[in-house]
Design a protein around this motif. Structure first.
Motif, short mmCIF file in Angstrom:
data_model
loop_
_atom_site.label_atom_id
_atom_site.label_comp_id
_atom_site.label_asym_id
_atom_site.label_seq_id
_atom_site.Cartn_x
_atom_site.Cartn_y
_atom_site.Cartn_z
N SER A 1 10.29 12.72 -4.67
CA SER A 1 9.23 13.55 -3.95
C SER A 1 7.67 13.01 -4.49
N LEU A 2 7.65 12.22 -5.36
CA LEU A 2 6.36 11.93 -5.69
C LEU A 2 5.92 10.21 -5.56
N PRO A 3 4.55 10.16 -5.04
CA PRO A 3 4.31 8.88 -4.68
C PRO A 3 4.06 7.98 -5.99
N VAL A 4 4.69 6.89 -6.08
CA VAL A 4 4.79 6.12 -7.22
C VAL A 4 4.33 4.58 -6.88
N GLY A 5 3.99 4.22 -5.73
CA GLY A 5 3.65 3.11 -5.31
C GLY A 5 2.92 2.93 -3.96
N TYR A 6 2.11 1.91 -3.64
CA TYR A 6 1.66 1.78 -2.49
C TYR A 6 1.56 0.09 -2.24
N PHE A 7 1.72 -0.38 -0.76
CA PHE A 7 1.67 -1.70 -0.62
C PHE A 7 1.10 -1.61 1.10
N CYS A 8 0.44 -2.78 1.46
CA CYS A 8 0.23 -2.99 2.91
C CYS A 8 0.96 -4.14 3.32
N ARG B 1 -1.87 -6.00 -1.85
CA ARG B 1 -2.12 -4.77 -2.22
C ARG B 1 -1.15 -3.81 -2.93
N LEU B 2 -0.34 -4.55 -3.48
CA LEU B 2 1.02 -3.94 -3.98
C LEU B 2 0.71 -3.45 -5.29
N ALA B 3 0.91 -2.23 -5.41
CA ALA B 3 0.47 -1.41 -6.60
C ALA B 3 1.56 -0.36 -7.02
N SER B 4 1.76 -0.32 -8.34
CA SER B 4 2.57 0.57 -8.91
C SER B 4 1.63 1.51 -9.84
N SER B 5 2.24 2.93 -10.23
CA SER B 5 1.74 3.72 -10.95
C SER B 5 2.12 3.44 -12.12
N GLY B 6 3.30 2.77 -12.39
CA GLY B 6 3.99 2.17 -13.70
C GLY B 6 4.85 3.28 -13.93
N LYS B 7 5.13 4.48 -13.43
CA LYS B 7 5.91 5.63 -13.65
C LYS B 7 7.33 5.42 -13.41
N LYS B 8 7.54 4.41 -12.42
CA LYS B 8 8.97 4.26 -11.81
C LYS B 8 9.12 2.60 -11.60
N VAL C 1 -4.36 9.78 -3.63
CA VAL C 1 -3.15 9.42 -4.71
C VAL C 1 -2.65 8.03 -4.53
N VAL C 2 -3.25 7.51 -3.59
CA VAL C 2 -3.32 5.83 -3.45
C VAL C 2 -4.03 5.16 -4.23
N MET C 3 -5.32 5.72 -4.30
CA MET C 3 -6.50 5.08 -5.17
C MET C 3 -6.09 5.44 -6.80
N SER C 4 -5.53 6.43 -6.88
CA SER C 4 -4.97 6.73 -8.27
C SER C 4 -3.91 5.57 -8.86
N ILE C 5 -3.10 5.39 -7.96
CA ILE C 5 -1.81 4.30 -7.92
C ILE C 5 -2.48 3.05 -8.24
N ILE C 6 -3.68 2.64 -7.42
CA ILE C 6 -4.18 1.38 -7.62
C ILE C 6 -4.82 1.18 -8.87
N ASP C 7 -5.49 2.48 -9.49
CA ASP C 7 -6.24 2.52 -10.70
C ASP C 7 -5.06 2.16 -11.84
#
Length: 164
Positions: free
Chosen positions: A60-67, A97-104, A13-19
């Motif tokens: 309850s959904l992953p919408v972002g990632y960061f280091c 590596r701050l990434a957003s899915s764009g959904k939120k 899911v993190v790699m999908s968010i990064i994409d």
């Protein structure tokens, strides 16, 4: 928004968010940042195994990632800064590596709130073409400090914020 430590089971899911984030960058005119397979799943797994990877959860959904790293010198790329200087030489935190899915909306705010809850001195760098990130940083009282170079030798605009 909830922030949780990322685990290996979050990798897909993190790699999908990064994409998703990469596509958002391209749409905003940032055509070269995060190219050539960066950040790779190996880099994300390294973030996770070192305890630096975090997932943003909304409904309850992953919408972002960061280091997030902090301490005496969490990013050696920050040892040399050109055309300016850091605000201080104290221990600092850094978000990469701050990434957003764009959904939120609000991923960047949540990540930086998390960082400032752990340390009052935060540095960050971004690609010169990443105008949405630069706008966020300036709107949140980050100070432009100069130019640093990342591992592949490409320049990044460097910012810092202190909370007293």
């Amino acid at each position: 928004m909830k922030i949780k430590s990322a685990s290996e089971s979050d990798l897909e899911v993190v790699m999908s968010i990064i994409d998703d984030a990469r596509q958002l960058m391209r749409k905003s005119g940032n055509l070269t940042q995060w190219s050539n397979g960066y950040p790779s799943s190996e880099i994300i797994l390294d973030d996770i195994s070192s305890g630096h990877g975090f997932v943003c959860i909304e409904d309850s959904l992953p919408v972002g990632y960061f280091c997030f790293m902090h301490g005496e010198n969490p990013d050696p790329n920050y040892n040399v800064i050109e055309a300016g200087k850091w605000l201080n030489d104290q221990p600092y935190g850094v978000i990469h590596r701050l990434a957003s899915s764009g959904k939120k909306r609000g991923i960047a705010q949540a990540a930086f709130d998390f960082a400032f809850s752990r340390i009052s001195n935060v540095r960050v760098d971004t690609h010169h073409d990443n105008l949405p990130m630069q706008r966020f940083l300036r709107n949140n009282q980050f100070v432009y400090c100069g130019i640093i170079y990342v591992q592949d030798g490409s320049p990044r605009d460097a910012f810092q914020k202190l909370i007293k």
